[in-house]
Design an enzyme around this catalytic site. Structure first.
Site, mmCIF file in Angstrom:
data_model
loop_
_atom_site.group_PDB
_atom_site.id
_atom_site.type_symbol
_atom_site.label_atom_id
_atom_site.label_comp_id
_atom_site.label_asym_id
_atom_site.label_seq_id
_atom_site.Cartn_x
_atom_site.Cartn_y
_atom_site.Cartn_z
ATOM 1 N N GLY A 109 -14.396 36.754 40.576
ATOM 2 C CA GLY A 109 -13.343 36.094 41.353
ATOM 3 C C GLY A 109 -13.425 36.478 42.821
ATOM 4 O O GLY A 109 -13.309 35.636 43.719
ATOM 5 N N GLY B 201 -12.577 33.821 34.853
ATOM 6 C CA GLY B 201 -13.586 34.818 34.500
ATOM 7 C C GLY B 201 -13.168 36.187 34.985
ATOM 8 O O GLY B 201 -11.974 36.482 35.113
ATOM 9 N N SER B 202 -14.150 37.015 35.315
ATOM 10 C CA SER B 202 -13.860 38.400 35.676
ATOM 11 C C SER B 202 -13.270 38.488 37.084
ATOM 12 O O SER B 202 -13.553 37.649 37.945
ATOM 13 C CB SER B 202 -15.140 39.230 35.603
ATOM 14 N N THR B 203 -12.492 39.517 37.318
ATOM 15 C CA THR B 203 -11.925 39.758 38.648
ATOM 16 C C THR B 203 -13.051 40.011 39.655
ATOM 17 O O THR B 203 -12.989 39.567 40.808
ATOM 18 C CB THR B 203 -10.939 40.938 38.583
ATOM 19 N N GLU B 204 -14.093 40.690 39.190
ATOM 20 C CA GLU B 204 -15.251 40.971 40.037
ATOM 21 C C GLU B 204 -15.863 39.675 40.585
ATOM 22 O O GLU B 204 -16.086 39.526 41.796
ATOM 23 C CB GLU B 204 -16.249 41.731 39.164
ATOM 24 N N CYS C 50 -8.124 36.933 28.065
ATOM 25 C CA CYS C 50 -7.696 37.522 29.325
ATOM 26 C C CYS C 50 -6.309 38.126 29.184
ATOM 27 O O CYS C 50 -5.951 39.050 29.888
ATOM 28 C CB CYS C 50 -7.703 36.452 30.413
ATOM 29 N N GLU D 103 -8.274 32.479 37.707
ATOM 30 C CA GLU D 103 -7.589 33.038 36.537
ATOM 31 C C GLU D 103 -8.483 34.170 36.046
ATOM 32 O O GLU D 103 -9.560 33.928 35.521
ATOM 33 C CB GLU D 103 -7.393 31.937 35.496
ATOM 34 N N LYS E 250 -19.177 23.799 35.604
ATOM 35 C CA LYS E 250 -20.247 24.675 35.134
ATOM 36 C C LYS E 250 -19.734 25.532 33.978
ATOM 37 O O LYS E 250 -18.950 26.446 34.172
ATOM 38 C CB LYS E 250 -20.762 25.601 36.244
ATOM 39 N N GLU F 244 -10.170 46.404 31.831
ATOM 40 C CA GLU F 244 -10.172 45.368 30.795
ATOM 41 C C GLU F 244 -11.397 45.592 29.900
ATOM 42 O O GLU F 244 -12.519 45.650 30.393
ATOM 43 C CB GLU F 244 -10.241 43.993 31.452
HETATM 44 P P1 NAI Z 1 -18.109 36.365 34.554
HETATM 45 O O1 NAI Z 1 -16.924 36.396 35.440
HETATM 46 O O2 NAI Z 1 -19.412 36.852 35.077
HETATM 47 O O3 NAI Z 1 -18.359 34.856 34.040
HETATM 48 C C1 NAI Z 1 -17.427 33.806 34.060
HETATM 49 C C2 NAI Z 1 -18.075 32.564 34.676
HETATM 50 O O4 NAI Z 1 -18.422 32.854 36.029
HETATM 51 C C3 NAI Z 1 -19.364 32.112 34.004
HETATM 52 O O5 NAI Z 1 -19.419 30.703 34.001
HETATM 53 C C4 NAI Z 1 -20.441 32.670 34.914
HETATM 54 O O6 NAI Z 1 -21.641 31.955 34.858
HETATM 55 C C5 NAI Z 1 -19.782 32.510 36.268
HETATM 56 N N1 NAI Z 1 -20.306 33.390 37.331
HETATM 57 C C6 NAI Z 1 -20.840 34.627 37.205
HETATM 58 N N2 NAI Z 1 -21.224 35.100 38.402
HETATM 59 C C7 NAI Z 1 -20.937 34.145 39.318
HETATM 60 C C8 NAI Z 1 -21.093 34.033 40.728
HETATM 61 N N3 NAI Z 1 -21.649 35.011 41.436
HETATM 62 N N4 NAI Z 1 -20.663 32.909 41.338
HETATM 63 C C9 NAI Z 1 -20.104 31.907 40.639
HETATM 64 N N5 NAI Z 1 -19.938 31.949 39.304
HETATM 65 C C10 NAI Z 1 -20.343 33.052 38.647
HETATM 66 O O7 NAI Z 1 -17.725 37.122 33.236
HETATM 67 P P2 NAI Z 1 -18.722 37.802 32.161
HETATM 68 O O8 NAI Z 1 -19.815 38.520 32.867
HETATM 69 O O9 NAI Z 1 -19.116 36.794 31.191
HETATM 70 O O10 NAI Z 1 -17.725 38.830 31.483
HETATM 71 C C11 NAI Z 1 -17.438 40.064 32.136
HETATM 72 C C12 NAI Z 1 -16.000 40.438 31.977
HETATM 73 O O11 NAI Z 1 -15.197 39.467 32.633
HETATM 74 C C13 NAI Z 1 -15.473 40.455 30.557
HETATM 75 O O12 NAI Z 1 -15.756 41.645 29.909
HETATM 76 C C14 NAI Z 1 -14.003 40.279 30.815
HETATM 77 O O13 NAI Z 1 -13.440 41.519 31.163
HETATM 78 C C15 NAI Z 1 -13.943 39.358 32.005
HETATM 79 N N6 NAI Z 1 -13.728 37.956 31.607
HETATM 80 C C16 NAI Z 1 -12.487 37.418 31.758
HETATM 81 C C17 NAI Z 1 -12.233 36.136 31.323
HETATM 82 C C18 NAI Z 1 -10.907 35.518 31.439
HETATM 83 O O14 NAI Z 1 -10.551 34.706 30.604
HETATM 84 N N7 NAI Z 1 -10.134 35.815 32.473
HETATM 85 C C19 NAI Z 1 -13.269 35.339 30.669
HETATM 86 C C20 NAI Z 1 -14.558 35.963 30.627
HETATM 87 C C21 NAI Z 1 -14.755 37.232 31.071
#
Ligand code: NAI
Ligand code: MG
Length: 496
Positions: free
Chosen positions: A252, A247-250, A303, A270, A194, A400
């Protein structure tokens, strides 16, 4: 001068994109679509089918069938390796096209995607292709004290973990797809991927190349959609054996909860970071450029961004001044404009989030040496920003930001700096700049982070494991380490 769009790219974005399930392109079961905007203008770039629970179900069923019965599970490791290699070759045959799609959808400069994202993606597949034939178990001589005199032959098998759900972010859309798909395919798994809702396009184009490379139907399924719907359905699915998430720790933590509430699927995560970048009094000149690159690369949407800059007090003004000069000189613009060094942030949401941090920094008493606000009045641009007069409890220091914003602070002694560097809930990366290599290695040992760069920053390679300590995640990606996360170990014992 603007980059002239490849014909394939024009056609690709002109047609609504569908889901890729069981080797077929299909609309979402709900019929819904969503728009992916061009972050340089805020205008709609393309329409994409919006996958949800039912589509994830269909994709998981296809992946299960391909795993249990399909030609994929009967292929030899050598055949599988050659298919994975071919994906790398096809990416290299389409560098400009993929780099344009990435630049349009994510906002990053075309030249950066062309030089980094796309070739690195190809290299990941090429690197992982070689592992397909090198996944091995062991033979183990066992003792079994309660069966004196008995003889055994014991060995381990390393088997593919099964059907894998992969949920990726928008900061390196193609590269994150490659990091996830490469090892899964090398190990013989099948996948439902996804992509992030902000940047679904390059993964959909990659699906076409994957099919062209000869990956059988159902082995790789790509289902764009939103996190709370499609992503959550994948994380909570009863028939998915493992989820790999970036993605985000939240989120995660939500995925951990979903795995716990469903089938205890295996997880690798990650997550976020707030990485320290430490410049000593004896750092070489390149440290200033290095510190700027550490935070400003990919607009700070990394990240592992070097977002906490620590400079020895004797050189604080000089280094912060130098980084600020570079920040001032960075040319912002559309990713497709020749000469652009920094594009817009990926989305309106990310623009609002980073703007909120800039306001909070100011409200809590930090000073912007350079930057501090929006650039222009169209698209989602933020000025490269250097904040000083910060203290450890400020939100801009603890959280972050994921934008081009660095907080800089002076330090005085070596013992103190390790504690300051580790004073974070994250542990993804760190940078150390000094000519004293003994000091550098001693500090590298003390830092609780998955990657430490000495006299460099943002150096990635398919052969190097990458991942986080503490709340930056679980497990490692890339290198041979990653294969442990895509295989199960079976111990087989025969009495002779
Ligand atoms: P996010 O963690 O919401 O999104 C990342 C992925 O997770 C996307 O594909 C999203 O559709 C999916 N996702 C979101 N909620 C989900 C759920 N409940 N269950 C399963 N999958 C879900 O990140 P977002 O909102 O785009 O960015 C927020 C913050 O996260 C950023 O400001 C940054 O601090 C951090 N982040 C960290 C990344 C990294 O490389 N470690 C990459 C992107 C964001
Ligand atoms: Mg989110």
């Amino acid at each position: 001068m603007t980059v002239v769009l490849d014909r394939n790219v024009e056609e690709f974005i002109a047609t609504p994109r569908q889901l890729f399930i069981n080797g077929q392109w299909a609309d979402a079961a709900s019929g819904k679509t969503f728009e992916t905007p061009n972050p340089a203008t805020g205008e709609t770039l393309a329409r994409v089918a919006e996958g949800d629970k039912e589509d994830i179900d269909r994709a998981v069923r296809a992946a299960r069938r391909a795993f249990e019965e399909g030609p994929w599970s009967r292929m030899t490791p050598s055949e599988r390796g050659r298919v994975v290699w071919k994906i790398g070759d096809l990416i290299l045959e389409h560098v400009d096209e993929l780099a344009q799609l990435e630049s349009l959808d994510n906002g990053k400069p075309f030249a950066v995607a062309q030089a980094a994202d796309v070739p690195l993606s190809a290299d990941l597949f090429h690197y992982m292709a070689g592992w397909a034939t090198k996944i091995e178990g062991n033979t183990i001589d066992i003792s079994v004290p309660y069966m004196p005199g008995a003889n055994f032959h014991s060995y381990t098998l390393r088997e593919p973990i099964g059907v894998v759900g992969q949920i990726i972010p928008w900061n390196f859309p193609l590269l994150m797809a490659a990091w996830k798909l490469g090892p899964a395919l090398a190990a013989g798994c099948t996948v439902v991927l996804k992509p992030a809702e902000q940047t679904p396009l390059s993964a959909l184009r990659l699906a076409e190349l994957i099919a062209e490379a000869g990956v059988p139907e159902g082995v790789v399924n790509v289902v764009p959609g939103f996190g709370e719907t499609a992503g959550a359905a994948l994380a909570g699915h009863m028939d998915v054996d493992k989820v790999a998430f970036t993605g985000s720790t939240e989120v995660g933590k939500l995925i951990v909860a979903a795995a716990g509430a469903s089938n205890l699927k295996k997880l690798t995560l990650e997550l976020g970071g707030k990485s320290p970048n430490i410049v000593f009094e004896d750092a070489m000149e390149g440290a200033v450029e290095g510190a700027a690159n550490a935070i400003f690369f990919n607009h700070g949407q990394c990240c592992v961004a070097g977002s906490r800059l620590f400079v020895h007090q004797t050189r604080f003004d000089e280094v912060v001044g130098g980084v600020s000069e570079i920040a001032k000189s960075i040319k912002l613009g559309s990713g497709l404009e020749a000469g652009t060094q920094m594009g817009p942030l990926v989305s309106e949401e990310q623009f609002q989030r980073v703007s909120g941090y800039l306001e909070s920094g100011q409200a809590e008493g930090a000073t912007a040496v350079v930057g501090g606000g929006r650039f222009g009045d169209r698209g989602f641009f933020i000025e490269p920003t250097v904040l000083v007069n910060t203290h450890g409890n400020m939100k801009v220091v603890k959280e972050e930001i994921f934008g081009p914003v660095v907080v800089a602070a002076p330090f005085s002694d070596l013992d103190d700096i390790a504690a300051q560097a580790n004073d974070t809930e994250y542990g993804l990366g760190a940078g150390i700049w000094t000519k004293d290599i003994g000091k550098a290695h001693a500090l590298a040992k003390k830092i609780r982070a998955g990657t430490v760069w000495i006299n460099c920053y943002n150096v990635f390679d398919a052969a190097l494991p990458f991942g986080g300590y503490k709340q930056s995640g679980w497990g490692r990606e890339m290198g041979h380490e990653v294969l442990n996360n895509y295989t199960e170990v079976k111990a087989v014992t025969t009495q002779l």
